[in-house]
Design a protein around this motif. Structure first.
Motif, mmCIF file in Angstrom:
data_model
loop_
_atom_site.group_PDB
_atom_site.id
_atom_site.type_symbol
_atom_site.label_atom_id
_atom_site.label_comp_id
_atom_site.label_asym_id
_atom_site.label_seq_id
_atom_site.Cartn_x
_atom_site.Cartn_y
_atom_site.Cartn_z
ATOM 1 N N GLU A 1 3.483 -0.687 -14.377
ATOM 2 C CA GLU A 1 3.535 -2.151 -14.518
ATOM 3 C C GLU A 1 4.517 -2.764 -13.511
ATOM 4 O O GLU A 1 4.276 -3.861 -12.989
ATOM 5 C CB GLU A 1 3.954 -2.540 -15.949
ATOM 6 C CG GLU A 1 3.067 -1.969 -17.039
ATOM 7 C CD GLU A 1 1.601 -2.330 -16.837
ATOM 8 O OE1 GLU A 1 1.316 -3.460 -16.376
ATOM 9 O OE2 GLU A 1 0.732 -1.477 -17.120
ATOM 10 N N LYS A 2 5.601 -2.043 -13.218
ATOM 11 C CA LYS A 2 6.569 -2.548 -12.226
ATOM 12 C C LYS A 2 5.930 -2.661 -10.845
ATOM 13 O O LYS A 2 6.176 -3.618 -10.104
ATOM 14 C CB LYS A 2 7.788 -1.612 -12.147
ATOM 15 C CG LYS A 2 8.800 -1.807 -13.264
ATOM 16 C CD LYS A 2 10.002 -0.905 -13.046
ATOM 17 C CE LYS A 2 10.995 -1.048 -14.198
ATOM 18 N NZ LYS A 2 12.105 -0.084 -14.057
ATOM 19 N N VAL A 3 5.122 -1.667 -10.488
ATOM 20 C CA VAL A 3 4.482 -1.687 -9.169
ATOM 21 C C VAL A 3 3.422 -2.785 -9.113
ATOM 22 O O VAL A 3 3.261 -3.461 -8.084
ATOM 23 C CB VAL A 3 3.889 -0.306 -8.837
ATOM 24 C CG1 VAL A 3 3.045 -0.352 -7.568
ATOM 25 C CG2 VAL A 3 5.021 0.715 -8.668
ATOM 26 N N ILE A 4 2.708 -3.006 -10.211
ATOM 27 C CA ILE A 4 1.733 -4.099 -10.256
ATOM 28 C C ILE A 4 2.426 -5.434 -10.000
ATOM 29 O O ILE A 4 1.884 -6.321 -9.329
ATOM 30 C CB ILE A 4 0.990 -4.114 -11.612
ATOM 31 C CG1 ILE A 4 0.017 -2.935 -11.697
ATOM 32 C CG2 ILE A 4 0.253 -5.437 -11.827
ATOM 33 C CD1 ILE A 4 -0.634 -2.763 -13.063
ATOM 34 N N ALA A 5 3.645 -5.579 -10.517
ATOM 35 C CA ALA A 5 4.366 -6.862 -10.416
ATOM 36 C C ALA A 5 5.027 -7.091 -9.062
ATOM 37 O O ALA A 5 5.667 -8.133 -8.861
ATOM 38 C CB ALA A 5 5.415 -6.938 -11.521
ATOM 39 N N MET B 1 0.839 -1.213 0.000
ATOM 40 C CA MET B 1 0.000 0.000 0.000
ATOM 41 C C MET B 1 0.868 1.255 0.000
ATOM 42 O O MET B 1 0.581 2.232 -0.710
ATOM 43 C CB MET B 1 -0.905 0.017 1.239
ATOM 44 C CG MET B 1 -2.088 -0.894 1.190
ATOM 45 S SD MET B 1 -3.343 -0.437 2.427
ATOM 46 C CE MET B 1 -2.494 -0.789 3.950
ATOM 47 N N GLU B 2 1.920 1.206 0.803
ATOM 48 C CA GLU B 2 2.812 2.370 0.930
ATOM 49 C C GLU B 2 3.437 2.719 -0.425
ATOM 50 O O GLU B 2 3.474 3.889 -0.820
ATOM 51 C CB GLU B 2 3.901 2.021 1.948
ATOM 52 C CG GLU B 2 4.594 3.189 2.577
ATOM 53 C CD GLU B 2 5.474 2.741 3.734
ATOM 54 O OE1 GLU B 2 5.493 3.457 4.753
ATOM 55 O OE2 GLU B 2 6.141 1.686 3.633
ATOM 56 N N VAL B 3 3.891 1.689 -1.149
ATOM 57 C CA VAL B 3 4.525 1.918 -2.453
ATOM 58 C C VAL B 3 3.505 2.469 -3.448
ATOM 59 O O VAL B 3 3.796 3.427 -4.199
ATOM 60 C CB VAL B 3 5.155 0.609 -2.983
ATOM 61 C CG1 VAL B 3 5.586 0.770 -4.433
ATOM 62 C CG2 VAL B 3 6.348 0.205 -2.129
ATOM 63 N N ILE B 4 2.303 1.906 -3.471
ATOM 64 C CA ILE B 4 1.280 2.367 -4.423
ATOM 65 C C ILE B 4 0.926 3.828 -4.150
ATOM 66 O O ILE B 4 0.824 4.651 -5.081
ATOM 67 C CB ILE B 4 0.027 1.468 -4.326
ATOM 68 C CG1 ILE B 4 0.327 0.066 -4.869
ATOM 69 C CG2 ILE B 4 -1.146 2.084 -5.093
ATOM 70 C CD1 ILE B 4 -0.752 -0.966 -4.584
ATOM 71 N N LEU B 5 0.757 4.185 -2.876
ATOM 72 C CA LEU B 5 0.387 5.560 -2.543
ATOM 73 C C LEU B 5 1.549 6.527 -2.789
ATOM 74 O O LEU B 5 1.335 7.690 -3.153
ATOM 75 C CB LEU B 5 -0.078 5.641 -1.085
ATOM 76 C CG LEU B 5 -1.435 4.971 -0.813
ATOM 77 C CD1 LEU B 5 -1.712 4.892 0.686
ATOM 78 C CD2 LEU B 5 -2.566 5.728 -1.519
ATOM 79 N N TYR B 6 2.787 6.049 -2.606
ATOM 80 C CA TYR B 6 3.954 6.902 -2.914
ATOM 81 C C TYR B 6 4.017 7.171 -4.422
ATOM 82 O O TYR B 6 4.290 8.306 -4.847
ATOM 83 C CB TYR B 6 5.231 6.226 -2.430
ATOM 84 C CG TYR B 6 6.459 7.118 -2.504
ATOM 85 C CD1 TYR B 6 6.555 8.275 -1.728
ATOM 86 C CD2 TYR B 6 7.516 6.818 -3.360
ATOM 87 C CE1 TYR B 6 7.672 9.101 -1.797
ATOM 88 C CE2 TYR B 6 8.632 7.634 -3.445
ATOM 89 C CZ TYR B 6 8.702 8.776 -2.649
ATOM 90 O OH TYR B 6 9.806 9.596 -2.726
ATOM 91 N N LEU B 7 3.737 6.126 -5.213
ATOM 92 C CA LEU B 7 3.692 6.301 -6.672
ATOM 93 C C LEU B 7 2.614 7.321 -7.049
ATOM 94 O O LEU B 7 2.833 8.185 -7.911
ATOM 95 C CB LEU B 7 3.401 4.946 -7.345
ATOM 96 C CG LEU B 7 3.146 4.975 -8.855
ATOM 97 C CD1 LEU B 7 4.383 5.447 -9.599
ATOM 98 C CD2 LEU B 7 2.720 3.609 -9.366
ATOM 99 N N ARG C 1 10.712 2.567 -3.660
ATOM 100 C CA ARG C 1 10.629 4.022 -3.464
ATOM 101 C C ARG C 1 11.740 4.716 -4.250
ATOM 102 O O ARG C 1 11.511 5.769 -4.862
ATOM 103 C CB ARG C 1 10.732 4.367 -1.977
ATOM 104 C CG ARG C 1 9.536 3.925 -1.163
ATOM 105 C CD ARG C 1 9.761 4.215 0.312
ATOM 106 N NE ARG C 1 9.638 5.624 0.618
ATOM 107 C CZ ARG C 1 8.508 6.204 1.029
ATOM 108 N NH1 ARG C 1 7.419 5.493 1.191
ATOM 109 N NH2 ARG C 1 8.477 7.495 1.294
ATOM 110 N N LYS C 2 12.938 4.110 -4.249
ATOM 111 C CA LYS C 2 14.051 4.694 -5.011
ATOM 112 C C LYS C 2 13.747 4.649 -6.510
ATOM 113 O O LYS C 2 14.021 5.591 -7.247
ATOM 114 C CB LYS C 2 15.343 3.938 -4.700
ATOM 115 C CG LYS C 2 16.574 4.529 -5.392
ATOM 116 C CD LYS C 2 17.838 3.808 -5.013
ATOM 117 C CE LYS C 2 19.076 4.472 -5.617
ATOM 118 N NZ LYS C 2 18.974 4.716 -7.068
#
Length: 588
Positions: free
Chosen positions: A552-556, A522-528, A573-574
Motif C-alpha cells: 500500500e505504501k508503494v501504491i501511494a 517503475m524502479e521502486v515497484i520492480l525492486y519491491l 528502496r531503504k
C-alpha cells in the motif's frame, strides 16, 4: 464576371444545378439570396452537385448560385491562436457580436481581425532572394508563440521593397517580390490555402522523439511520437474526451488544435470554459495562448462537420511550417464518418459496410497521412501529431470506423468500460492497447531517461500479462489454491494497476508526471517485486508480506512524492530493505 448556375433540386444539404455551369471541382460557391457557403462535389455536363455548409431551409429551385473562383480555403495569418472557429474558419466570437448567441445563416465575417495592429519585425532586406516557405517577418502572436510570416510555397523572387518595423495590420503590404518572369508580387501577412490540399514540405523524417503527455500509461506503456498518429476508441462515458483534454493540457507540443467534430454542445461548452481558465504549466501563461478551438457541434450542418477536420489540419500544417510541434485532438472521427455517410446517402452512392461509403478507408488514410515529422521548405523541422477519438456504437471495436482507423494509426489506446465503471482512469486497457513507436523511441529513452527504461516497461507489461492468465484460473477455482509466487505476481500487478497505471487528474502531483518520476516509480515497484520474490523463495507466505503494508505504501507513491522532490523516491528502496529485514527477523 463570375460564373453562375440555377438551382433545380434540393436534398437536405445537397443541391443540384442544371446544365453545364462551368464550375470547377471543389470550388467554393455562394448559394441563393443569403449567399450560403457551399462546395462543388460532383460535376458532369448535365448537372453540378454542391454540398452546402449551412442550413438549407427556405431555399427553392430557381435561385442563383455564384462561383467564388477558388477552392474552399482558410485564411492563414496572425490571430489564429486564442481563437474559436466553426468548421469553415468563421470566428464564433465575432459572429456572436454581430448576430447573437445563435448563428444566423449566410452571415459573412472575416476569419481573422483585419484591423488589429500587430508589432511586426521584418527579417529580410532588399535584394534578398526568397523561396517558398522562407520567413520574412515575425509577430509576437501571443505571449507563448512567435508567428513567422512565410512566403507562399509556390513563389520565388527577389525582394524589392521591405516595410518598416512597427505596428501593422495583417492586410498591410509587407514586402514586394520580383518573380522570375519579371512581374512583381506584393505580400501581406495573409495566406490562403485550400483545406483539402496538404501543404508542401521538403521531406518527411523519421519520428524518433516522444510526445510527452505526463500520463504514465501513455508515456511509459504506449507512447506516441511527435508526428505520430493515435486512436482513442471507447464507448459512451469511458473517457475519450477527458483523455484528449489531459493531453492537450499537459503534453509538450508547442501548439494544440482541438477539433470538436460533431460532439455534444454541452461537452464543447465545457472545453471552451475550461481551456479559457487553464494556465499553461510550461510558461505560466493562459493555455489558450497556444491553442485554437474548432467547434462544430452535433446540431450544426453535417457538411461543415466533414470540412472541420480538414480546416484544423490545414491550420496545424501552417504552424508546423514555422518549425512548431503541433498536436491535433480530433473528437471524434466517428461523427465525421457519420457526416460522410449522410452525405453519401443523399448523393445516392452505393453503400458499403454499415451504410458507410466505400471510400471511408481512403478518406481516413488521407486524414492520418497528413501527420508526420517534417523537414520544412525553410529548413526548420516541425511536426503534426494526430490523436483521433473514435466513438463506436455500443463500444463495438469491430465496426468499420474503428477497424479502418486501426489500419492507419500506429498507436491504439483502447478504452474499457469495465475500467471506467470501476473508476479506474485513464480507462485505457493495457491488454487491448498497443504502440508501434516503442522501438523507434528506444534511443530517446536511453539517452534522455535511462538505458533501462524500455526493459523496465517490458517487465511491467510481462507481469500484467501473467496476471491476466492467472485470473482465468482464479475465476475457476479461486485464488487461495495458487502458490505464493503466483499470489505475489497478482499482488504486484495490483500495485502496477493502482499505483502506476491509474492516475488522478484532480491531484496536483498526479495529474502530470515527469518521465524521471515515471522511471523511478517503475524502479521502486520492480525492486519491491525482486525483494518479495526473495522472501517467497525463502518460504515466507504472502499473508505475512501483506501484513506489513509495504504494498500500500508503494501504491501511494504517486500522491506522497511531490513532483519537485523526487529524491524522496530513493528513500523507498531503504523502506523496502527495512521491510525485507523485518520480515526475516520476525520469522527467523
Amino acid at each position: 464576371m463570375s460564373k453562375t448556375g440555377t438551382i433545380y433540386g434540393i436534398n437536405g444539404p445537397v443541391i443540384y444545378l442544371a446544365g453545364n455551369t462551368g464550375f470547377k471541382m471543389s470550388e467554393m460557391v455562394y448559394v441563393g439570396k443569403e449567399k450560403l457557403v457551399g462546395e462543388v462535389i460532383s460535376l458532369d455536363k448535365d448537372c453540378t452537385t454542391i454540398q452546402v455548409y449551412e442550413e438549407t431551409s427556405g431555399l427553392k429551385p430557381g435561385e442563383i448560385v455564384e462561383a467564388s473562383g477558388e477552392a474552399v480555403s482558410v485564411t492563414l495569418a496572425p490571430g489564429i491562436l486564442d481563437n474559436i472557429f466553426d468548421g469553415i474558419e468563421r470566428p464564433l466570437e465575432r459572429i456572436a457580436e454581430n448576430a447573437g448567441a445563435f448563428i444566423t445563416r449566410g452571415i459573412s465575417v472575416d476569419s481573422l481581425d483585419m484591423e488589429k495592429l500587430w508589432d511586426t519585425k521584418l527579417v529580410v532586406n532588399e535584394g534578398d532572394v526568397l523561396h517558398g516557405g522562407d520567413i520574412y517577418a515575425q509577430v509576437q502572436e501571443t505571449r507563448a508563440i512567435v508567428h513567422k510570416c512565410m512566403v507562399p510555397p509556390d513563389l520565388t523572387g527577389t525582394v524589392t521593397f521591405v516595410a518598416s518595423d512597427g505596428e501593422h495590420a495583417i492586410k498591410d503590404h509587407m514586402i514586394t517580390l520580383r518573380l522570375d518572369d519579371g512581374t512583381e508580387k506584393q505580400l501581406t501577412m495573409i495566406q490562403r490555402w485550400p483545406i483539402r490540399v496538404p501543404r508542401p514540405v521538403h521531406d518527411r523524417i523519421p519520428a524518433c522523439v516522444p510526445l510527452v503527455t505526463g500520463q504514465r500509461i501513455l508515456d511509459t506503456m504506449f507512447p506516441i511520437a511527435k508526428g505520430g498518429t493515435a486512436a482513442i476508441p471507447g464507448g459512451f462515458g469511458t473517457g475519450k474526451t477527458m483523455t484528449q483534454h489531459q493531453i492537450a493540457k499537459w503534453s509538450d507540443a508547442d501548439i494544440i488544435i482541438y477539433i470538436g467534430c460533431g460532439e455534444r454542445g454541452n461537452e464543447m461548452t465545457q472545453v471552451l470554459e475550461e481551456f479559457s481558465e487553464l494556465v499553461d504549466p510550461k510558461s505560466g501563461n493562459p493555455l489558450m495562448d497556444r491553442t485554437t478551438l474548432i467547434a462544430n457541434t452535433s446540431n450544426m450542418p453535417v457538411a461543415a462537420r466533414e470540412a472541420s477536420i480538414y480546416t484544423g489540419l490545414t491550420l496545424a500544417e501552417y504552424y508546423r511550417d514555422m518549425g512548431y510541434d503541433v498536436a491535433i485532438m480530433a473528437d471524434s472521427t466517428s461523427r465525421w464518418a457519420e457526416a460522410l455517410r449522410e452525405l453519401s446517402g443523399r448523393l445516392e452512392e452505393m453503400p458499403a459496410e454499415e451504410g458507410f461509403p466505400a471510400y471511408l478507408a481512403s478518406r481516413l488514410s488521407a486524414f492520418y497521412e497528413r501527420a508526420g515529422m517534417m523537414h520544412n521548405l525553410n529548413g526548420t523541422d516541425g511536426s503534426v501529431t494526430i490523436i483521433g477519438a473514435v466513438s463506436p456504437q455500443g463500444g463495438d471495436f469491430s465496426e468499420p470506423v474503428t477497424q479502418n482507423t486501426k489500419r492507419f494509426v500506429r498507436c491504439f489506446w483502447g478504452l474499457d468500460k469495465s475500467l471506467a465503471y470501476a473508476r479506474h482512469f485513464p480507462a485505457i486497457h493495457w491488454l487491448t492497447s498497443y504502440s508501434e513507436y516503442l522501438t523507434d523511441l528506444g534511443g530517446w529513452y536511453r539517452d534522455h531517461v535511462s538505458p533501462n527504461f524500455v526493459d523496465y516497461r517490458n517487465r511491467l507489461m510481462a507481469i500484467l500479462n501473467q496476471e491476466s492468465s492467472l485470473m482465468e484460473i482464479v475465476k475457476l477455482i479461486g485464488g487461495d489454491v495458487l502458490p505464493d509466487d503466483q499470489k505475489l505476481t497478482l499482488e504486484i500487478a495490483r500495485v502496477i494497476r493502482l499505483g502506476f497505471l491509474q492516475q488522478n487528474a484532480f491531484h496536483k502531483d498526479d495529474t502530470c508526471v515527469s518521465m524521471e518520476k515515471q522511471f523511478k516509480m517503475m524502479e521502486v515497484i520492480l525492486y519491491l517485486y525482486q525483494k518479495s520474490r526473495e522472501l517467497v523463495a525463502r518460504g515466507m507466505p504472502m499473508s505475512v508480506l501483506k501484513a506489513e503494508g509495504i504494498f500500500e505504501k508503494v501504491i501511494a507513491i504517486k500522491y506522497d512524492v511531490p513532483n519537485d522532490n523526487l529524491q524522496l523516491l530513493d528513500l523507498y528502496r531503504k523502506q523496502i530493505d527495512d521491510f525485507y529485514d523485518a520480515v526475516l527477523e520476525k520469522n527467523a
